[in-house]
Design a protein around this motif. Structure first.
Motif, short mmCIF file in Angstrom:
data_model
loop_
_atom_site.label_atom_id
_atom_site.label_comp_id
_atom_site.label_asym_id
_atom_site.label_seq_id
_atom_site.Cartn_x
_atom_site.Cartn_y
_atom_site.Cartn_z
N PHE A 70 0.84 -1.19 0.00
CA PHE A 70 0.00 0.00 0.00
C PHE A 70 0.88 1.25 0.00
CE2 PHE A 70 -2.19 3.41 2.22
CZ PHE A 70 -3.47 3.40 1.69
N ASP A 71 1.82 1.30 0.93
CA ASP A 71 2.67 2.49 1.05
C ASP A 71 3.54 2.71 -0.19
OD1 ASP A 71 1.62 3.18 3.51
OD2 ASP A 71 3.21 2.18 4.64
N ALA A 72 3.88 1.64 -0.89
CA ALA A 72 4.69 1.76 -2.10
C ALA A 72 3.88 2.28 -3.28
CB ALA A 72 5.30 0.40 -2.45
N HIS A 73 2.57 2.05 -3.27
CA HIS A 73 1.74 2.39 -4.44
C HIS A 73 0.72 3.50 -4.21
CE1 HIS A 73 3.21 -1.67 -5.44
NE2 HIS A 73 3.27 -1.16 -6.65
N VAL A 74 0.54 3.91 -2.95
CA VAL A 74 -0.48 4.92 -2.62
C VAL A 74 0.21 6.04 -1.85
CG1 VAL A 74 -2.70 5.35 -1.51
CG2 VAL A 74 -2.23 3.09 -2.50
N ARG A 75 0.15 7.23 -2.39
CA ARG A 75 0.82 8.38 -1.77
C ARG A 75 -0.12 9.04 -0.74
NH1 ARG A 75 1.86 14.10 -3.33
NH2 ARG A 75 0.51 13.80 -5.12
N CYS A 76 0.40 9.20 0.47
CA CYS A 76 -0.38 9.84 1.53
C CYS A 76 -0.16 11.35 1.44
CB CYS A 76 0.03 9.31 2.90
SG CYS A 76 -1.12 9.76 4.21
N LEU A 77 -1.24 12.08 1.21
CA LEU A 77 -1.16 13.53 1.06
C LEU A 77 -1.10 14.18 2.44
CD1 LEU A 77 -3.85 13.97 -1.72
CD2 LEU A 77 -1.37 13.88 -2.01
N PRO A 78 -0.31 15.23 2.57
CA PRO A 78 -0.23 15.92 3.87
C PRO A 78 -1.54 16.63 4.19
CG PRO A 78 1.00 17.12 2.20
CD PRO A 78 0.53 15.85 1.55
N ALA A 79 -1.96 16.53 5.43
CA ALA A 79 -3.23 17.12 5.85
C ALA A 79 -3.26 18.63 5.60
CB ALA A 79 -3.50 16.83 7.32
N GLY A 80 -2.17 19.30 5.82
CA GLY A 80 -2.13 20.75 5.64
C GLY A 80 -2.30 21.20 4.20
N GLY A 81 -2.06 20.30 3.26
CA GLY A 81 -2.17 20.67 1.85
C GLY A 81 -3.53 20.40 1.24
N LEU A 82 -4.48 19.91 2.03
CA LEU A 82 -5.80 19.56 1.50
C LEU A 82 -6.82 20.64 1.83
CD1 LEU A 82 -5.87 15.78 2.47
CD2 LEU A 82 -5.40 16.76 0.22
N PRO A 83 -7.61 21.05 0.84
CA PRO A 83 -8.63 22.06 1.12
C PRO A 83 -9.75 21.50 2.00
CG PRO A 83 -8.86 21.26 -1.12
CD PRO A 83 -7.62 20.61 -0.56
N ALA A 84 -10.38 22.36 2.77
CA ALA A 84 -11.52 21.95 3.60
C ALA A 84 -12.71 21.61 2.70
CB ALA A 84 -11.90 23.08 4.55
N CYS A 85 -13.52 20.69 3.14
CA CYS A 85 -14.67 20.24 2.34
C CYS A 85 -15.93 21.05 2.58
CB CYS A 85 -14.94 18.76 2.60
SG CYS A 85 -13.71 17.68 1.89
N GLU A 86 -15.92 21.94 3.56
CA GLU A 86 -17.12 22.74 3.82
C GLU A 86 -17.50 23.51 2.56
OE1 GLU A 86 -14.43 23.07 6.14
OE2 GLU A 86 -15.34 21.52 7.36
N GLY A 87 -18.73 23.43 2.20
CA GLY A 87 -19.22 24.15 1.03
C GLY A 87 -19.06 23.38 -0.27
N ALA A 88 -18.38 22.25 -0.24
CA ALA A 88 -18.23 21.44 -1.46
C ALA A 88 -19.56 20.77 -1.78
CB ALA A 88 -17.14 20.39 -1.26
N ALA A 89 -19.84 20.62 -3.06
CA ALA A 89 -21.10 20.02 -3.50
C ALA A 89 -20.98 18.49 -3.54
CB ALA A 89 -21.47 20.56 -4.86
N LEU A 90 -20.49 17.91 -2.46
CA LEU A 90 -20.31 16.46 -2.41
C LEU A 90 -21.62 15.76 -2.07
CD1 LEU A 90 -16.97 16.12 -0.41
CD2 LEU A 90 -17.36 15.61 -2.81
N PRO A 91 -21.87 14.63 -2.73
CA PRO A 91 -23.03 13.84 -2.29
C PRO A 91 -22.75 13.25 -0.92
CG PRO A 91 -21.82 12.70 -4.04
CD PRO A 91 -21.17 14.03 -3.85
N ARG A 92 -23.80 12.96 -0.17
CA ARG A 92 -23.67 12.34 1.15
C ARG A 92 -23.79 10.83 1.00
NH1 ARG A 92 -21.05 14.95 4.40
NH2 ARG A 92 -21.83 13.70 6.10
#
Length: 144
Positions: A70-92
């Motif tokens: 998993f760690d070799a093939h999936v990159r873990c993104l830093p939390a500080g670099g991710l935008p907040a989801c508030e206001g996103a038009a995401l389905p629930r």
């Protein structure tokens, strides 16, 4: 530029534990750099917890190999670099535990969320109509 993907935990099990042949093209694309899988800390934590589920009956060596793959093939993104989801038009998602995969796909600007989960797959049309990302099973994914 490789296609950015989010993989849910069941897809990761197929890739890194069960070597499911239906995921062979996806694994090859990840290895060759034609696809980039991303995660965030809470999704990775779920993955590590699932590897300890008794029903999987994985010994410590097999858990360690799956976690390393998993760690070799999936990159873990830093939390500080991710935008907040508030206001996103995401389905629930009907399953609140799976909402994090939708959030990650949006936050990372993924082209696809690959899943085998019915609750997530049931949101595929809604996500595509909203112009967010595609949701599908691994065998439905094609590199863009």
């Amino acid at each position: 530029m490789p296609s950015r993907l989010v993989l849910d935990t069941n897809v990761c099990l197929d890739l890194f534990v069960f070597a499911d042949a239906r995921c062979a093209a996806l694994l090859e694309a990840l290895r060759a750099g034609r696809a980039e899988a991303v995660t965030r800390a809470d999704c990775r934590d779920e993955w590590l917890a699932v590897l300890r589920y008794p029903q999987l009956a994985l010994d410590e060596a097999r858990r360690a190999r799956a976690a390393a793959a998993f760690d070799a093939h999936v990159r873990c993104l830093p939390a500080g670099g991710l935008p907040a989801c508030e206001g996103a038009a995401l389905p629930r998602c009907a399953d609140p535990d799976d909402q994090k995969f939708l959030e990650l796909a949006w936050q990372s600007r993924a082209a696809w969320l690959l899943s085998k989960d019915r609750a997530l797959l049931g949101l595929a049309r809604r996500a595509q109509r909203a112009g967010l990302f595609r949701i599908g099973m691994p065998q439905q994914w094609t590199p863009s």
